[in-house]
Scaffold this motif. Structure first.
Motif, PDB file in Angstrom:
ATOM      1  N   ARG A   1       0.816  -1.231   0.000  1.00 32.18           N
ATOM      2  CA  ARG A   1       0.000   0.000   0.000  1.00 32.18           C
ATOM      3  C   ARG A   1       0.846   1.276   0.000  1.00 32.18           C
ATOM      4  O   ARG A   1       0.308   2.381  -0.119  1.00 32.18           O
ATOM      5  CB  ARG A   1      -0.924   0.000   1.216  1.00 32.18           C
ATOM      6  CG  ARG A   1      -2.037  -1.039   1.066  1.00 32.18           C
ATOM      7  CD  ARG A   1      -3.136  -0.778   2.076  1.00 32.18           C
ATOM      8  NE  ARG A   1      -3.623   0.596   1.979  1.00 32.18           N
ATOM      9  CZ  ARG A   1      -4.107   1.297   3.007  1.00 32.18           C
ATOM     10  NH1 ARG A   1      -4.166   0.754   4.203  1.00 32.18           N
ATOM     11  NH2 ARG A   1      -4.540   2.522   2.840  1.00 32.18           N
ATOM     12  N   GLY A   2       2.145   1.115   0.163  1.00 35.16           N
ATOM     13  CA  GLY A   2       3.002   2.299   0.134  1.00 35.16           C
ATOM     14  C   GLY A   2       4.464   1.869   0.123  1.00 35.16           C
ATOM     15  O   GLY A   2       4.811   0.803   0.637  1.00 35.16           O
TER      16      GLY A   2
ATOM     17  N   GLN B   1       3.423   5.328   8.019  1.00 35.70           N
ATOM     18  CA  GLN B   1       3.006   6.518   8.762  1.00 35.70           C
ATOM     19  C   GLN B   1       2.387   7.554   7.819  1.00 35.70           C
ATOM     20  O   GLN B   1       1.361   8.153   8.133  1.00 35.70           O
ATOM     21  CB  GLN B   1       4.219   7.098   9.501  1.00 35.70           C
ATOM     22  CG  GLN B   1       3.882   8.034  10.644  1.00 35.70           C
ATOM     23  CD  GLN B   1       3.657   9.462  10.177  1.00 35.70           C
ATOM     24  OE1 GLN B   1       4.123   9.847   9.100  1.00 35.70           O
ATOM     25  NE2 GLN B   1       2.916  10.231  10.967  1.00 35.70           N
ATOM     26  N   ALA B   2       2.991   7.727   6.637  1.00 32.84           N
ATOM     27  CA  ALA B   2       2.474   8.723   5.702  1.00 32.84           C
ATOM     28  C   ALA B   2       1.105   8.307   5.153  1.00 32.84           C
ATOM     29  O   ALA B   2       0.218   9.135   4.968  1.00 32.84           O
ATOM     30  CB  ALA B   2       3.464   8.931   4.547  1.00 32.84           C
TER      31      ALA B   2
ATOM     32  N   GLU C   1       4.989   6.244  17.743  1.00 33.53           N
ATOM     33  CA  GLU C   1       5.191   5.346  18.888  1.00 33.53           C
ATOM     34  C   GLU C   1       4.442   4.024  18.708  1.00 33.53           C
ATOM     35  O   GLU C   1       4.900   2.969  19.146  1.00 33.53           O
ATOM     36  CB  GLU C   1       4.774   6.026  20.199  1.00 33.53           C
ATOM     37  CG  GLU C   1       5.542   7.296  20.543  1.00 33.53           C
ATOM     38  CD  GLU C   1       7.055   7.095  20.641  1.00 33.53           C
ATOM     39  OE1 GLU C   1       7.488   6.004  21.064  1.00 33.53           O
ATOM     40  OE2 GLU C   1       7.798   8.030  20.264  1.00 33.53           O
ATOM     41  N   GLU C   2       3.273   4.108  18.066  1.00 33.55           N
ATOM     42  CA  GLU C   2       2.492   2.883  17.790  1.00 33.55           C
ATOM     43  C   GLU C   2       3.300   1.933  16.894  1.00 33.55           C
ATOM     44  O   GLU C   2       3.358   0.723  17.129  1.00 33.55           O
ATOM     45  CB  GLU C   2       1.267   3.291  16.957  1.00 33.55           C
ATOM     46  CG  GLU C   2      -0.078   3.104  17.574  1.00 33.55           C
ATOM     47  CD  GLU C   2      -1.095   3.690  16.614  1.00 33.55           C
ATOM     48  OE1 GLU C   2      -1.377   3.077  15.564  1.00 33.55           O
ATOM     49  OE2 GLU C   2      -1.602   4.801  16.915  1.00 33.55           O
ATOM     50  N   LEU C   3       3.910   2.508  15.862  1.00 29.86           N
ATOM     51  CA  LEU C   3       4.710   1.678  14.935  1.00 29.86           C
ATOM     52  C   LEU C   3       5.958   1.139  15.634  1.00 29.86           C
ATOM     53  O   LEU C   3       6.310  -0.032  15.485  1.00 29.86           O
ATOM     54  CB  LEU C   3       5.110   2.497  13.708  1.00 29.86           C
ATOM     55  CG  LEU C   3       3.981   2.890  12.765  1.00 29.86           C
ATOM     56  CD1 LEU C   3       4.456   3.930  11.752  1.00 29.86           C
ATOM     57  CD2 LEU C   3       3.445   1.659  12.019  1.00 29.86           C
ATOM     58  N   TYR C   4       6.606   1.997  16.442  1.00 28.02           N
ATOM     59  CA  TYR C   4       7.841   1.560  17.123  1.00 28.02           C
ATOM     60  C   TYR C   4       7.546   0.386  18.062  1.00 28.02           C
ATOM     61  O   TYR C   4       8.334  -0.556  18.155  1.00 28.02           O
ATOM     62  CB  TYR C   4       8.456   2.703  17.936  1.00 28.02           C
ATOM     63  CG  TYR C   4       8.914   3.895  17.119  1.00 28.02           C
ATOM     64  CD1 TYR C   4       9.218   3.768  15.764  1.00 28.02           C
ATOM     65  CD2 TYR C   4       9.056   5.154  17.700  1.00 28.02           C
ATOM     66  CE1 TYR C   4       9.632   4.865  15.021  1.00 28.02           C
ATOM     67  CE2 TYR C   4       9.472   6.251  16.962  1.00 28.02           C
ATOM     68  CZ  TYR C   4       9.757   6.107  15.625  1.00 28.02           C
ATOM     69  OH  TYR C   4      10.162   7.185  14.895  1.00 28.02           O
ATOM     70  N   ALA C   5       6.427   0.491  18.768  1.00 29.14           N
ATOM     71  CA  ALA C   5       6.116  -0.560  19.749  1.00 29.14           C
ATOM     72  C   ALA C   5       5.990  -1.910  19.045  1.00 29.14           C
ATOM     73  O   ALA C   5       6.360  -2.951  19.592  1.00 29.14           O
ATOM     74  CB  ALA C   5       4.815  -0.213  20.467  1.00 29.14           C
ATOM     75  N   ARG C   6       5.504  -1.892  17.816  1.00 31.36           N
ATOM     76  CA  ARG C   6       5.293  -3.162  17.126  1.00 31.36           C
ATOM     77  C   ARG C   6       6.504  -3.644  16.328  1.00 31.36           C
ATOM     78  O   ARG C   6       6.714  -4.835  16.178  1.00 31.36           O
ATOM     79  CB  ARG C   6       4.081  -3.036  16.197  1.00 31.36           C
ATOM     80  CG  ARG C   6       2.778  -3.103  17.012  1.00 31.36           C
ATOM     81  CD  ARG C   6       1.589  -3.216  16.129  1.00 31.36           C
ATOM     82  NE  ARG C   6       1.344  -1.944  15.456  1.00 31.36           N
ATOM     83  CZ  ARG C   6       0.529  -1.784  14.432  1.00 31.36           C
ATOM     84  NH1 ARG C   6      -0.111  -2.823  13.940  1.00 31.36           N
ATOM     85  NH2 ARG C   6       0.334  -0.618  13.895  1.00 31.36           N
ATOM     86  N   PHE C   7       7.279  -2.702  15.794  1.00 34.52           N
ATOM     87  CA  PHE C   7       8.306  -3.137  14.831  1.00 34.52           C
ATOM     88  C   PHE C   7       9.757  -2.867  15.251  1.00 34.52           C
ATOM     89  O   PHE C   7      10.667  -3.425  14.671  1.00 34.52           O
ATOM     90  CB  PHE C   7       8.066  -2.469  13.471  1.00 34.52           C
ATOM     91  CG  PHE C   7       6.774  -2.876  12.828  1.00 34.52           C
ATOM     92  CD1 PHE C   7       6.653  -4.125  12.232  1.00 34.52           C
ATOM     93  CD2 PHE C   7       5.670  -2.039  12.848  1.00 34.52           C
ATOM     94  CE1 PHE C   7       5.467  -4.524  11.641  1.00 34.52           C
ATOM     95  CE2 PHE C   7       4.473  -2.429  12.260  1.00 34.52           C
ATOM     96  CZ  PHE C   7       4.368  -3.672  11.662  1.00 34.52           C
TER      97      PHE C   7
END
Ligand code: ADP
Ligand code: XUL
Length: 522
Positions: free
Chosen positions: A85-86, A472-473, A480-486
């Motif tokens: 998707r991106g 994110q874009a 922070e949501e993305l960091y927590a998961r990846f």
């Protein structure tokens, strides 16, 4: 929610990381080494070998061919590119690509012929100077003189005039090949070039990577007319515009839809430099965390709570893709120096790690190495030199274990000394890059910095940063949501410092400082 592709076009390889924000998992990681897998470019370490160590160029067609080859490999490994998707990514910083025509004027890629065949006739300079090139000392001095000295260059661009930075490299091209410079319509960074190839049109230069050119006015985020004028005539017209890192620069070109199965309209988000991208991949875009990246070069970087420049003149200020700025110090004798010592004393990486951890002690019984095989950026050494101080066996390199520890200790001490100005909290340090899987190297860093070392669980933080930036874009989610998961550390590889090592490194650090001063002729 969906899948996002991050790419990292670095010195020795092109890497891809695909994440899935529905499952919170990394779907696929793949890397293509230029030396082995594109051997016909005759660049075993990603650059064209040259007897002059100051000259380091790469073939931009190799990066283009790598892109198509890697996409084919990703699909062969089961990736459904139609689900992406991106896309975003990163490039080795400072390297530049020179084109006879602006890519927006070319009108996209023709479906019937290979990309390499279509890009080749567009090049006005057949090779690209990369970050390892240190041949522009004269141009740096000229640029600094015109704008009133290096203090002025630093005030505007965040760094003094630096040999590998794009502005001085452009000036050298203009001076040595004025006709070819005149025929050049567009100049890209590696990052904006790769994004442009993907969209089949001109991508702007993101503020993160653009800050590594000695051309950007950091305060306003626009090209500095003063710096452009000091660099080469007519330069403004040849540069794509500087853009925020989160900009969608276009949709993936029809060529990639037809040939590589992407869905038409898939957005491409601005590519940035490999280090700024890594800042995101490491989950370190907020001030308070320091990252050590152990790749071809070693870098130490951190998001900045307030803009600050290096009083010694080695460090830089780049754009933080999440907003604001980051500091960075780069050491060119990184993996290449470790690898050189490893090969000379006949150890594989596992034995190298074991030798450090089990056969030697912090401080290395007084054995000290100055491990400079290629011109060094920090501290600035034009003439590379290996120097050994200590016991007879060590000096003759008959002691593999001491040699292994010595190269890593010297590198770690240099990092500690040269990063003291960045002023961020260093009680835990995040580590990434090819060498961050090596427990021997991690232990020395932990002991020298007296900090816990946390390597990232994902192999390539820069490609991961690309995937996170695309997500994110497109989704507008919180970092922070993305960091927590990846961006979690690999718990099995985290290393604690040995408090008893502190004194040994205070002593060895002082000796290292003295020897470096002599080498620099201070
Ligand atoms: P880059 O992104 O700059 O191309 P990488 O981060 O992929 O570099 O790191 C590649 C380097 O990592 C190689 O030059 C190699 O020497 C080094 N490397 C790979 N595995 C190990 C290991 N186990 N221990 C130490 N160094 C390693
Ligand atoms: C940073 C630098 C290197 C390259 C390597 O200033 O020159 O880290 O980005 O890829």
């Amino acid at each position: 929610m969906g899948q996002y592709l991050g790419l990292d076009s670095s010195t020795q390889s092109l890497s891809a990381t695909v994440i899935d924000t529905d499952t919170g998992k990394v779907v696929l990681e793949r890397s293509l080494g230029f030396g082995e897998q594109l051997a016909h470019y005759k660049a075993p370490n990603g650059f064209i070998p040259d007897p002059d160590p100051a000259l380091r160029h790469s073939d931009p067609l190799m990066w283009v061919e790598a892109l198509e080859k890697l996409l084919r490999e990703l699909r062969a490994a089961g990736l459904d590119t139609a689900r992406i998707r991106g896309i975003s990514g990163a490039g080795q910083q400072h390297g530049s690509v020179y084109l006879k025509r602006s890519l927006s004027q070319v009108g996209g890629w023709r479906p019937g012929s290979e990309l390499v065949t279509q890009v080749r006739p567009l090049l006005s300079r057949p090779t690209s100077p990369i970050w390892m090139d240190s041949s522009t000392g004269e141009e740096c001095a000229e640029i600094a003189a015109v704008v009133g000295g290096n203090a002025s260059v630093t005030q505007v661009t965040g760094s003094r005039a630096i040999e590998r930075f794009t502005g001085p490299q452009i000036r050298k091209f203009f001076k040595r090949a004025p006709a070819a410079y005149g025929q050049t319509e567009e100049i890209h960074l590696v990052s904006s070039f790769m994004a442009s190839v993907l969209i089949g049109a001109t991508s702007g230069i993101d503020l993160g990577d653009g800050a590594g050119m000695n051309l950007l006015d950091l305060a306003s985020g626009s090209w500095s007319q003063k710096m452009l004028d000091a660099t080469a005539p007519g330069l403004r017209d040849k540069l794509p515009p500087p853009i925020p890192s989160h900009t969608r620069v276009g949709a993936v070109a029809d060529y990639f839809v037809d040939k590589h199965g992407f869905t038409s309209g898939t957005p491409v988000v601005a590519f940035t430099g490999d280090n700024p991208s890594s800042l995101i991949g490491m989950g370190a875009s907020r001030p308070g965390a320091v990252v050590i990246s152990l790749g071809t070069s070693d870098t130490v970087f951190a998001a900045m709570s307030q803009p600050r420049t290096d009083p010694r003149g080695y460090g830089h200020v780049f754009g933080n893709p999440a907003g604001g700025f980051m500091s960075l110090i780069c050491f060119s004798n990184g993996s290449l120096a470790r690898d050189e010592i490893r090969r000379r004393v006949g150890l594989d990486w596992e034995a190298f790690a074991q030798a450090i951890v089990h056969e030697t002690q912090p401080g290395n019984a007084g054995n000290l190495m100055l491990p400079y095989f290629v011109p060094e950026i920090t501290p600035r050494l034009v003439e590379p030199k290996l120097q050994l101080f200590g016991g007879e066996d060590f000096v003759a390199l008959r002691s593999p274990a001491e040699a292994a520890r010595a190269v890593v200790e010297a590198q770690a001490l240099s990092m500690r000394y040269h990063s003291d100005w960045i002023g961020e909290e260093r009680s835990t340090i995040r580590a990434t890059g090819g060498a961050s899987r090596n427990v021997g190297i991690l232990q020395v860093l932990a002991d020298v910095f007296q900090a816990e070392l946390r390597p990232l669980s994902v192999a390539n933080s820069s490609a991961l940063g690309g995937a996170l930036r695309a997500a994110q874009a497109v989704e507008g989610c919180e970092w922070e949501e993305l960091y927590a998961r990846f961006s979690a550390p690999d718990a099995d590889l985290c290393v604690q410092p040995n408090p008893k090592a502190r004194a040994a490194y205070d002593e060895l650090g002082a000796r290292f400082g003295e020897r470096i001063s002599v080498l620099l002729g201070d």
